[in-house]
Design a protein around this motif. Structure first.
Motif, PDB file in Angstrom:
ATOM      1  N   ALA A  25       0.834  -1.203   0.000  1.00 16.47           N
ATOM      2  CA  ALA A  25       0.000   0.000   0.000  1.00 16.47           C
ATOM      3  C   ALA A  25       0.865   1.247   0.000  1.00 16.47           C
ATOM      4  N   TYR A  26       0.317   2.319  -0.572  1.00 13.30           N
ATOM      5  CA  TYR A  26       1.022   3.605  -0.683  1.00 13.30           C
ATOM      6  C   TYR A  26       0.029   4.731  -0.424  1.00 13.30           C
ATOM      7  N   THR A  27       0.459   5.750   0.306  1.00 11.33           N
ATOM      8  CA  THR A  27      -0.377   6.912   0.621  1.00 11.33           C
ATOM      9  C   THR A  27       0.400   8.193   0.369  1.00 11.33           C
ATOM     10  N   THR A  28      -0.252   9.173  -0.206  1.00 10.70           N
ATOM     11  CA  THR A  28       0.322  10.517  -0.326  1.00 10.70           C
ATOM     12  C   THR A  28      -0.708  11.531   0.154  1.00 10.70           C
ATOM     13  N   MET A  29      -0.254  12.547   0.852  1.00 11.81           N
ATOM     14  CA  MET A  29      -1.141  13.542   1.441  1.00 11.81           C
ATOM     15  C   MET A  29      -0.490  14.909   1.376  1.00 11.81           C
ATOM     16  N   THR A  30      -1.280  15.940   1.129  1.00 13.53           N
ATOM     17  CA  THR A  30      -0.797  17.320   1.174  1.00 13.53           C
ATOM     18  C   THR A  30      -1.798  18.164   1.960  1.00 13.53           C
ATOM     19  N   VAL A  31      -1.287  19.094   2.734  1.00 16.64           N
ATOM     20  CA  VAL A  31      -2.114  20.077   3.440  1.00 16.64           C
ATOM     21  C   VAL A  31      -1.407  21.427   3.338  1.00 16.64           C
ATOM     22  N   ASP A  32      -2.106  22.439   2.870  1.00  8.49           N
ATOM     23  CA  ASP A  32      -1.583  23.801   2.791  1.00  8.49           C
ATOM     24  C   ASP A  32      -2.466  24.726   3.619  1.00  8.49           C
ATOM     25  N   TYR A  33      -1.856  25.646   4.328  1.00 10.14           N
ATOM     26  CA  TYR A  33      -2.666  26.640   5.027  1.00 10.14           C
ATOM     27  C   TYR A  33      -1.941  27.977   5.061  1.00 10.14           C
ATOM     28  N   ASN A  34      -2.741  29.024   5.121  1.00 15.90           N
ATOM     29  CA  ASN A  34      -2.209  30.379   5.191  1.00 15.90           C
ATOM     30  C   ASN A  34      -1.856  30.728   6.630  1.00 15.90           C
ATOM     31  N   ILE A  35      -0.730  31.404   6.816  1.00 17.06           N
ATOM     32  CA  ILE A  35      -0.288  31.853   8.132  1.00 17.06           C
ATOM     33  C   ILE A  35      -0.493  33.360   8.213  1.00 17.06           C
ATOM     34  N   GLU A  36      -1.184  33.799   9.251  1.00 22.58           N
ATOM     35  CA  GLU A  36      -1.517  35.208   9.395  1.00 22.58           C
ATOM     36  C   GLU A  36      -0.684  35.862  10.488  1.00 22.58           C
ATOM     37  N   SER A  37      -0.611  37.164  10.456  1.00 27.65           N
ATOM     38  CA  SER A  37       0.116  37.926  11.467  1.00 27.65           C
ATOM     39  C   SER A  37      -0.557  37.760  12.823  1.00 27.65           C
ATOM     40  N   SER A  38       0.270  37.766  13.883  1.00 25.24           N
ATOM     41  CA  SER A  38      -0.271  37.683  15.239  1.00 25.24           C
ATOM     42  C   SER A  38       0.768  38.231  16.202  1.00 25.24           C
ATOM     43  N   GLY A  39       0.306  38.956  17.228  1.00 20.83           N
ATOM     44  CA  GLY A  39       1.211  39.487  18.232  1.00 20.83           C
ATOM     45  C   GLY A  39       2.316  40.322  17.612  1.00 20.83           C
TER      46      GLY A  39
END
Length: 332
Positions: free
Chosen positions: A208-222
């Motif tokens: 078995a083989y699995t591939t996964m991607t997750v992208d998210y935006n990083i916002e300003s803080s503090g």
């Protein structure tokens, strides 16, 4: 279901983002050499846990479906992080000073937040500040383990083959997007052993083989000002196993031995303006990190069959021991 699955896939990534808003930027304050070491050590258990988890839960029997028979299973894998991987050493760092010799990884306790001092000189400018090292998310994780979902469809093919598919199309919103694809192939070889195919025992080989991607935006803080901040996470995992099961009318016992491994990358893109009291500096694309994990594995499990409805659970011994629990709707 798609949104729920994406949330599970990106749980540790979201935690990464949460810690950035709650003190994780402190590790970005370190000099260019220490920054990568700190962040890689901090997120490494989550990366390894996902690799071990994604290689888990591919089967709950060695018996394959008849041609065009199928099942739909929904499960959850939980990779248990060893105690020694809940902390990491702060020794050998040139820009970091602290009264503690260790700090929490992302899998550690949220209470482990030692006061940390940054001191270094870059391009003739001295930078100095203090911050509390980020704690982990152990108390927020189910079973204090790294979770990974296993939503899967299995289809019987001719010649006692079975194909397994895990698929989450790219879903999300402007802040978070992710997708997953996994494919497995199981071949029953019980008839290779002569009269064994007349008994409740079934034997198969699985890859078995699995591939996964997750992208998210990083916002300003503090005190962290971010321009075009983006985190990109990619994972690849694979496993090969020999599996066996004793299939009785209601209770089935199954297990397997084999090998599982994988690799992942984490890229943090954009411009990050960091404050050091009266001074400030901007770093661009601050993180490009690679992780890998692998090793031999042994699984034992139990399945309860109530007609087409199945309930199953298993436990896998490997570097990060992994529990699996799920249900399946099986036909033919």
């Amino acid at each position: 279901m798609k949104k729920y699955t994406l949330i599970l896939l990106g749980l540790f990534v979201f935690s990464f983002q949460t810690k950035a808003q709650d003190g994780f930027e402190g590790y970005l304050l370190a000099d260019n050499n220490d920054r990568s070491k700190l962040i890689e050590a901090y997120v490494n258990p989550a990366m390894k846990g996902l690799i071990f988890g994604m290689n888990n839960g591919w089967y709950h029997t060695a018996k394959v479906h008849k041609t065009l028979g199928f099942d739909i299973s929904i499960g959850l894998n939980a990779s248990l992080v060893p105690d020694e991987d809940e902390i990491f050493s702060l020794s050998g760092l040139t820009s970091i000073n602290t009264g503690s010799i260790t700090a929490a990884t992302v899998a550690g306790s949220e209470e482990n937040t030692p006061l940390t001092t940054v001191n270094f000189v870059e391009n003739g400018t001295a930078y100095s500040t203090t911050f509390n090292a980020p704690g982990g998310i152990k108390e927020s994780l189910p079973l204090s383990a790294v979770p990974a979902p296993a939503v899967q469809v299995s289809l019987g093919l001719p010649a006692k083959f079975e194909v397994n598919l895990r698929l989450v199309p790219k879903v999300g919103d402007d802040d978070v997007k992710g997708n997953l694809f996994g494919i497995g192939l199981k071949k029953e070889i019980t008839d290779w052993f002569g009269p064994l195919d007349k008994t409740p025992l079934h034997v198969s080989l699985l890859a078995a083989y699995t591939t996964m991607t997750v992208d998210y935006n990083i916002e300003s803080s503090g005190d962290l000002n971010v321009t075009d901040g983006l985190a990109e996470f990619k994972l690849n995992a694979y496993t090969v196993q020999a599996i066996a099961s004793l299939n009785f009318p209601i209770i089935n016992v199954y297990g397997g031995i084999g090998y599982g491994a994988g690799n992942s990358t984490l890229n943090m893109l954009g411009d990050y303006t960091l404050s050091y009291g009266a001074a400030s500096r901007t770093v661009s694309d601050p993180i490009t990190s690679e992780f890998d994990a692998g090793g031999f594995r042994t699984t034992a499990g139990l399945r309860l069959s109530l007609g087409f409805f199945k309930i199953f659970g298993s436990y896998t011994l490997q570097e990060y021991n992994t529990a699996n629990l799920g249900v399946a709707f099986s036909f033919r």
